[in-house]
Design a protein around this motif. Sequence first.
Motif, PDB file in Angstrom:
ATOM      1  N   ILE A 102       0.841  -1.035   0.089  1.00 50.94           N
ATOM      2  CA  ILE A 102       0.040   0.198   0.238  1.00 50.94           C
ATOM      3  C   ILE A 102       0.892   1.324   0.195  1.00 50.94           C
ATOM      4  O   ILE A 102       2.212   1.479   0.862  1.00 50.94           O
ATOM      5  CB  ILE A 102      -0.461   0.079   1.291  1.00 50.94           C
ATOM      6  N   SER A 103       0.225   2.380  -0.706  1.00 50.68           N
ATOM      7  CA  SER A 103       1.260   3.536  -1.031  1.00 50.68           C
ATOM      8  C   SER A 103       0.717   3.947   0.090  1.00 50.68           C
ATOM      9  O   SER A 103       0.103   4.082   0.961  1.00 50.68           O
ATOM     10  CB  SER A 103       0.964   4.858  -2.072  1.00 50.68           C
ATOM     11  N   HIS A 104       2.188   5.282   1.189  1.00 45.93           N
ATOM     12  CA  HIS A 104       2.210   5.694   1.889  1.00 45.93           C
ATOM     13  C   HIS A 104       0.995   6.711   1.718  1.00 45.93           C
ATOM     14  O   HIS A 104       0.412   6.545   2.974  1.00 45.93           O
ATOM     15  CB  HIS A 104       3.581   6.975   1.527  1.00 45.93           C
ATOM     16  N   ASP A 105       0.423   7.397   0.899  1.00 48.93           N
ATOM     17  CA  ASP A 105      -0.768   8.264   0.210  1.00 48.93           C
ATOM     18  C   ASP A 105      -2.062   7.840   1.002  1.00 48.93           C
ATOM     19  O   ASP A 105      -3.049   8.083   1.613  1.00 48.93           O
ATOM     20  CB  ASP A 105      -0.622   8.949  -1.303  1.00 48.93           C
ATOM     21  N   ILE A 106      -2.149   6.030   0.270  1.00 46.70           N
ATOM     22  CA  ILE A 106      -3.644   5.338   0.607  1.00 46.70           C
ATOM     23  C   ILE A 106      -3.364   5.187   2.169  1.00 46.70           C
ATOM     24  O   ILE A 106      -4.516   5.179   2.667  1.00 46.70           O
ATOM     25  CB  ILE A 106      -3.792   4.522  -0.478  1.00 46.70           C
ATOM     26  N   LYS A 107      -2.411   5.100   2.605  1.00 46.44           N
ATOM     27  CA  LYS A 107      -2.416   4.730   4.302  1.00 46.44           C
ATOM     28  C   LYS A 107      -2.838   6.217   5.299  1.00 46.44           C
ATOM     29  O   LYS A 107      -3.229   5.476   5.862  1.00 46.44           O
ATOM     30  CB  LYS A 107      -0.939   4.220   4.396  1.00 46.44           C
ATOM     31  N   ASN A 108      -2.465   7.015   4.475  1.00 48.69           N
ATOM     32  CA  ASN A 108      -2.738   7.908   5.046  1.00 48.69           C
ATOM     33  C   ASN A 108      -4.261   8.233   5.217  1.00 48.69           C
ATOM     34  O   ASN A 108      -4.942   8.743   6.002  1.00 48.69           O
ATOM     35  CB  ASN A 108      -2.091   9.153   4.631  1.00 48.69           C
ATOM     36  N   GLU A 109      -5.154   8.085   3.743  1.00 48.72           N
ATOM     37  CA  GLU A 109      -6.491   8.151   3.629  1.00 48.72           C
ATOM     38  C   GLU A 109      -6.383   7.228   4.816  1.00 48.72           C
ATOM     39  O   GLU A 109      -8.584   7.475   5.094  1.00 48.72           O
ATOM     40  CB  GLU A 109      -6.750   8.174   2.388  1.00 48.72           C
TER      41      GLU A 109
END
Length: 548
Positions: free
Chosen positions: A34-41
């Motif tokens: 999972i990408s960093h941005d998706i994890k943050n979302e």
Amino acid sequence: MKENAKEYLKEFASSQPNWLKALIYEVIETNADISHDIKNEIFNSLKNDTSLTINEPTINDDNSDKEIYLTSLEHIKGVNALAQNQTIKFHNNVTILYGLNGAGKSSYFKILNEIVGGNQKKEVFSNIYLSTPQSIDVKILFREKTGQIQSVNWNGSSRSLEFLNKCKVFDSSYLNGLLTTRKADSTLIQPLGLNLFAYLVVLIDEFKQKLNSESDKKRLEKTKLELKDFRDEIKMSFSDHQVSESIKIKIENLFIFTEDQSKKLVNTKKELEDLKQINIHDKIKLKTNDKIDIDNIKTYLENTHKNIFTFFADIQKELELLIINQEANELAKKQFEILSSIPSSDNLEWKEFIKSGEKYKLKVENSDKICIYCRQELVDENANKLIGAYGKFLKDESEKKLNNSIEQIENLKKKIEKVSVELKIKENIQVILKENIHDRKSKDLHEIIIDINNQFSLEKDNLLEKIKHEDLKIKFDVVNIVDIATRLTSISKTIQIKIDKLSEENTEKATDIEKLEKTINNDDFNGTNSKEVGVIEFFDNEQMNIEP
């Protein structure tokens, strides 16, 4: 019966909260990457109790024992970086795609990945160069081992098509996590996807730690500012102990990071990432190579035309001079008919013998009264005439001029033989030339250039024949290339215009990237260096408790 952890996870996720379902589905779709941005979302969805749009993942049919053979993949329209109506034909064993960056290799892989429902979801972009993007249309031909060829069209809206989901694909991104040091039993759990459970546990632990950390900040009731993550303007104000009212407002704004701002930041980063992926430099390189090839063809035609025309004029001139020198030489020989009584008096050895005697004569006294060759007195009139003829023959220039003409013609022959009339035109240049039709002859430019080059070859042969037979009557018209050279120049200028336009686009791209980077770092995102470390929202400690 379930054979893989993904099937269990998908079933488990169906009864979980929105954020956890989204997390599990992303783990399945990305195969634990999972990408960093998706994890943050997803984390923000958990923290703020907001819903996410979730698409249920499709899992490959790993249980089928049928063999599927791909026959061809035709890109009809719609996919970025791919030419319309372009077809890849698959070999039964190995098919290799190669080309420069930006040529479209990755786009073909992404299409295949989505069609067969690969372990990691790959986003297929539409054609960004069109003012109105087209819908995606891809046609795939395939067959089972003993079956008939079947076809199916894919519009990019779904993954894992029926039958084709029996195929498997992978690229280098599938190796993430496999190249790190692993425990001894990792090789046993990886094929079954059991590693996905461990990956989920690590993610949930990360979420729990982040929530606990923010809970601790709340209990301190005082925000601790990490100056290293702030813009230079704010850092300096604290370092100089001169925090102005405007700086205070900016710092206060750090405590409020709205959902709209978060979405704007995500979208801006996405736009920046997409822009950086556009490879205009390679397109410029390809167009530049095309222009060089067109210019080289024009130069070849002009130089070959000039050489053949010049050689024809030079040969005509030298043959005329040769005839004059041959006649002068024959006339000189008649003047020395007395020498014809000497055997082999026409060969090189005899002439060198006579020349040596003349040099020796200069060193001997009374040389005009004795024979310089036999040292006997000259008492016979014929002997005196013969010796006199020797000297006159050696002083005659007709032989020298004749030999010079022969040498000049031989040199011309060698130069003509070295003239290359081989013209190799690359396939991509042939396509460009074939798009230009000659109105008068209904031939395209490629055909005309080949005809001209064939004429060059005939003209070269005619020049050599003219030399061989010393024939002034052999005439031929040197082919006219003015019109063709003009058209090649026009094509070259058209390509240069495209190169200039691409260069402008590349400059605009750099400018747009700079603007987006500034946007990410400006006040719209609370003055931090694109990081959200200073963004805090307060919530009850009870909300921090998350159990995996």
